[in-house]
Design a protein around this motif. Structure first.
Motif, PDB file in Angstrom:
ATOM      1  N   TRP A   1      35.129  38.291  40.766  1.00  0.00           N
ATOM      2  CA  TRP A   1      36.593  38.216  39.950  1.00  0.00           C
ATOM      3  C   TRP A   1      36.317  38.859  38.482  1.00  0.00           C
ATOM      4  O   TRP A   1      35.335  38.519  37.856  1.00  0.00           O
TER       5      TRP A   1
ATOM      6  N   GLU B   1      41.322  39.440  36.395  1.00  0.00           N
ATOM      7  CA  GLU B   1      41.959  38.748  37.550  1.00  0.00           C
ATOM      8  C   GLU B   1      42.037  37.237  37.317  1.00  0.00           C
ATOM      9  O   GLU B   1      42.905  36.755  37.805  1.00  0.00           O
TER      10      GLU B   1
ATOM     11  N   CYS C   1      45.726  34.116  46.608  1.00  0.00           N
ATOM     12  CA  CYS C   1      45.139  35.224  45.982  1.00  0.00           C
ATOM     13  C   CYS C   1      46.012  36.397  46.330  1.00  0.00           C
ATOM     14  O   CYS C   1      46.468  37.224  45.436  1.00  0.00           O
TER      15      CYS C   1
ATOM     16  N   CYS D   1      40.303  39.444  45.655  1.00  0.00           N
ATOM     17  CA  CYS D   1      39.585  38.369  45.260  1.00  0.00           C
ATOM     18  C   CYS D   1      39.456  37.113  46.446  1.00  0.00           C
ATOM     19  O   CYS D   1      40.224  37.021  47.296  1.00  0.00           O
TER      20      CYS D   1
END
Length: 391
Positions: free
Chosen positions: A188, A192, A295, A303
């Motif tokens: 990540w 994000e 996600c 992710c």
């Protein structure tokens, strides 16, 4: 043993499951058997067809469970297997101290992989297995390179044990190279993480899960078991599941400000921090699937849960954490994984330092050696010189 009454609609149909066959006993009962190579036959207990004539989900699930090596409480007697066969070696390995000392999750995963391998080669003599055979099995699974390499890894462990047990003289899996060159789960980024936080406010289960993984860096198998009993003062203490059979390890991790904020927002009184929509604790796989859903809903398709653990290690390494500090935090038994993160962080710092030197060099190079006069002043000076000359 539960009996499944004959449903005539299946009488003329071929059973669409490999190694599965159907017969009728003298009382008219329909029976289904799974006959895996090198294994005693297994009688299916779930109903095959429902009243609408469709194959039941229960039958399908039981089939795949048994195919993966899970026969419930049943164990395969060694005496019923061909001595010296691959299946015999694998079942002997399952009963060894080396295998039994591994965590239940590791045992389950190894059984799933090795039993599928035995479904194809279980009857072959294991002493005739060569490197080329291992590579052929690996390439047969090349569509899923991660699974192919895992098979090689587990076969290498199997034959290493066989050598120590004086059952084999060499390891045919030695020298078989990996075919999976992917960098693994996506790490990540800061952007994000910010996007996920924006999508799930403090107080939501998704936000709690993300902050726990990012701030503690725990594996999901440990995460789903964490609860109030693990909170001691301003620290979370637990024993990791991985490696529990090999060595005793206890982790004591500090609660960061970000983590404290989401812990204080928990309203349920269940023993684990994370609970499903039904108020129950997650399983490791169940949590992974839920994080995948969270996600996707946040438009973060790359992710994943494990990617947060990698992000946690990256943040600590870039903050200057040493190899031994990372090993202590993440429960790594050797420095190989820690070195991966510290070297990446060091490389990033070296690159940044190089560009800082460039910035300084360029700024210094562009400084003029003498003050630049105004163009008007320069022209005026030239005119003055001409006037003086004429006079």
């Amino acid at each position: 043993m539960a009996k499944t009454r004959l449903i005539t609609r299946s009488g003329s149909q071929r059973v669409p499951f490999k190694y599965c066959s159907r017969d009728i006993d003298r009382h008219g009962n329909e029976r289904f058997y799974l006959r895996l190579p090198g294994m005693p036959k297994y009688r299916m207990t779930s109903a095959y067809l429902d009243e609408a004539g469709s194959i039941t989900q229960a039958f399908t699930e039981e089939y795949h469970r048994v195919l993966a090596g899970d026969r419930g409480e049943k164990t395969v007697p060694i005496s019923r297997l061909e001595p010296g066969s691959v299946r015999w070696l694998v079942e002997t390995y399952y009963r060894s101290k080396a295998f039994q000392s591994q965590s239940p999750a590791t045992q389950k995963d190894k059984k799933s992989v090795l039993n599928r391998y035995c479904a194809n080669v279980g009857e072959l003599p294991f002493k005739k297995i060569r490197k080329s055979d291992i590579e052929a099995s690996q390439m047969k699974r090349s569509d899923t390179p991660g699974a192919a390499d895992k098979l090689v890894k587990y076969l290498k462990a199997l034959f290493n044990w066989a050598i120590t047990a004086d059952l084999a003289t060499f390891n045919p899996a030695n020298g078989v190279t990996k075919i999976h060159n992917s960098p693994g789960f996506h790490t990540w980024s800061e952007a994000e993480v910010a996007r996920f936080r924006a999508a799930y406010p403090v107080g939501s289960m998704a936000r709690l899960a993300m902050e726990l993984m990012l701030n503690l860096g725990v594996r999901r198998s440990d995460l789903v078991k964490l609860g109030w009993r693990n909170l001691t003062g301003n620290r979370i203490e637990f024993s990791p599941e991985k490696g529990a059979g090999k060595y005793t390890q206890s982790l004591s991790l500090p609660v960061t400000d970000e983590l404290r904020e989401v812990l204080d927002a928990i309203t349920h009184d269940q023993p684990t921090f994370l609970i499903t929509e039904y108020g129950k604790a997650f399983t490791g796989n169940g949590f992974g699937n839920k994080m995948r859903q969270w996600c996707n809903d946040a438009d973060l398709p790359e992710c994943s849960a494990h990617g947060l653990r990698k992000a946690s290690a990256t943040i600590l390494a870039e903050a200057g954490a040493t190899e031994h500090q990372l090993m202590a935090i993440f429960g790594w038994s050797d420095s190989k994984m820690a070195q991966h993160y510290t070297k990446a962080a060091q490389s990033k710092r070296i690159i940044d330092a190089g560009f800082e030197r460039r910035k300084t060099y360029v700024a210094h190079k562009n400084v003029p050696l003498s003050p630049v006069r105004d163009s008007g002043e320069a022209n005026q000076g030239k005119n003055d010189e001409k006037t003086t000359s004429e006079e």
